[in-house]
Scaffold this motif. Structure first.
Motif, PDB file in Angstrom:
ATOM      1  N   ASP A 173       0.719  -1.263   0.083  1.00 34.49           N
ATOM      2  CA  ASP A 173       0.085   0.000  -0.073  1.00 34.49           C
ATOM      3  C   ASP A 173       0.768   1.384   0.059  1.00 34.49           C
ATOM      4  OD1 ASP A 173       0.931  -0.441   2.585  1.00 34.49           O
ATOM      5  OD2 ASP A 173      -1.000  -0.001   3.696  1.00 34.49           O
ATOM      6  N   PRO A 203      -2.749   1.092  -3.444  1.00 35.20           N
ATOM      7  CA  PRO A 203      -3.913   0.036  -3.286  1.00 35.20           C
ATOM      8  C   PRO A 203      -4.043  -0.149  -1.817  1.00 35.20           C
ATOM      9  CG  PRO A 203      -2.612  -1.222  -4.246  1.00 35.20           C
ATOM     10  CD  PRO A 203      -1.829   0.022  -4.132  1.00 35.20           C
ATOM     11  N   ASP A 206      -6.047  -5.348   0.462  1.00 37.29           N
ATOM     12  CA  ASP A 206      -7.016  -6.168  -0.379  1.00 37.29           C
ATOM     13  C   ASP A 206      -7.525  -5.874  -1.600  1.00 37.29           C
ATOM     14  OD1 ASP A 206      -8.483  -3.885   0.540  1.00 37.29           O
ATOM     15  OD2 ASP A 206     -10.071  -5.020   1.710  1.00 37.29           O
ATOM     16  N   GLU A 207      -6.829  -4.693  -2.237  1.00 32.67           N
ATOM     17  CA  GLU A 207      -7.534  -4.582  -3.424  1.00 32.67           C
ATOM     18  C   GLU A 207      -6.149  -4.536  -4.323  1.00 32.67           C
ATOM     19  OE1 GLU A 207      -9.275  -0.575  -3.702  1.00 32.67           O
ATOM     20  OE2 GLU A 207     -10.773  -1.282  -2.085  1.00 32.67           O
ATOM     21  N   PRO A 209      -3.556  -6.006  -6.709  1.00 31.52           N
ATOM     22  CA  PRO A 209      -3.383  -7.087  -7.846  1.00 31.52           C
ATOM     23  C   PRO A 209      -2.393  -7.902  -7.605  1.00 31.52           C
ATOM     24  CG  PRO A 209      -2.514  -5.144  -8.777  1.00 31.52           C
ATOM     25  CD  PRO A 209      -3.082  -4.548  -7.581  1.00 31.52           C
TER      26      PRO A 209
END
Ligand code: G1P
Length: 310
Positions: A173, A203, A206-207, A209
């Motif tokens: 992140d 991101p 959990d988002e 890729p």
């Protein structure tokens, strides 16, 4: 067949407008890019890396309070004369070589509206050629040839190329994260070449890729400028280079990734900065032997983790 017009990249862009908040108060008056890594500013390593990779034309995108960077890359006749008079050839050489590395140009970013906006300020300097972007916080060990490999991939396949590193899901992140497919191209120097199929800036875990992060080296097609002009502010309200690259991918323009397996230091992070200083100094001929001896003694006397030092 190259889609880049077969013109290899010759120019490098280095954004240096960031505020350096992670190193306050040191960076109140000194740009973070000039903090020394052993005895050279972090930024000198970056310019040396560009020059080594065959990019002798460098544009720095600066901001307010970054005048010291321009001074650093300017020649210093008074200092050189003084060193000459003293007969201090070694220091004279160190001073001269720090300014002779490359042809360094400057442009001001004006408002700090993000990395994509900083890169857009280089449009006139770059023209219609592929070009490299090097971010000052990422220091790549001089023995690893990441940028050379990225330039080779761009010269061979066209499009754009980004440097990737697996930082683990727990860190993703903090970075631009990417989705990739195997590139079907041979690995270079142990580094895998992949095709980038999607990108997202910082991101939530959990988002994300994948755990593959963009590290601060890019070789970009000049088409990025048109895309950046139309890119709306994204994460943090800033114009993100990652978002512009995602648009290129969505339009079917090739974006390749080189998954780096060498040594990289994030000199914008205090712990990594310390590691870089110690590691690079320990490997030098002048400082290394004494530092290594001291390090062994120091480590053997260190209290176990959790105990306080004597
Ligand atoms: C920038 C980019 C990010 C990239 C990172 C690499 O972020 O926006 O995609 O992963 O550099 O260091 P920054 O560190 O400037 O916030």
């Amino acid at each position: 067949m190259s889609t880049s017009g077969a013109r290899p990249a010759r120019k490098a862009v280095i954004p240096v407008a960031g505020m350096g908040t992670r190193f306050l108060p040191a960076t109140k008056a000194v740009p973070k890019e000039l903090l020394p890594v052993v005895d050279r500013p972090a930024l000198q390593y970056i310019v040396e890396e560009a020059a080594r990779a065959g990019l002798p034309e460098v544009l720095m995108v600066t901001g307010r309070n970054k005048g010291a960077i321009e001074d650093f890359f300017d020649s210093t006749p008074e200092l050189e004369t003084a060193l000459e008079k003293k007969g201090d050839a070694a220091r004279l050489d160190a001073v001269r070589s720090s300014t002779d590395i490359a042809q360094v140009h400057f442009v001001r970013q004006g408002e700090a509206k993000g990395l994509g906006h900083a890169v857009l300020q280089a449009a006139a300097f770059v023209g219609d050629e592929p070009f490299a972007v090097l971010l000052g916080d990422d220091l790549i060990d001089a023995r690893d040839h990441l940028l050379e490999q990225m330039l080779a991939v761009q010269a061979e396949h066209g499009g754009s190329v980004i440097a990737l590193l697996d930082v683990g899901m727990e860190n993703i992140d903090k970075y631009g994260a990417v989705a990739v497919e195997p590139g079907g191209q041979p690995a270079l120097d142990g580094d895998e070449v992949v095709t980038v199929t999607g990108l997202v800036e910082k991101p939530p875990v959990d988002e994300a890729p994948s755990s593959l992060a963009i590290i601060g080296r890019y070789v970009l097609s000049p088409q990025i400028f048109d895309v950046l002009r139309e890119t709306e502010p994204g994460r943090g309200g800033e114009i993100q280079l990652t978002d512009a690259l995602a648009t290129l991918v969505a339009r079917g323009e090739p974006v390749h990734g080189v998954v780096f397996s060498g040594r990289r230091y994030d000199t914008g992070d205090k712990l990594d900065y310390l590691k870089a200083v110690i590691r690079l100094a320990a490997e030098r001929d002048d400082l290394g032997p004494a530092l290594r001896t001291w390090l062994h003694e120091f480590v053997s006397e260190l209290p176990a983790e959790g105990a306080s030092p004597a």
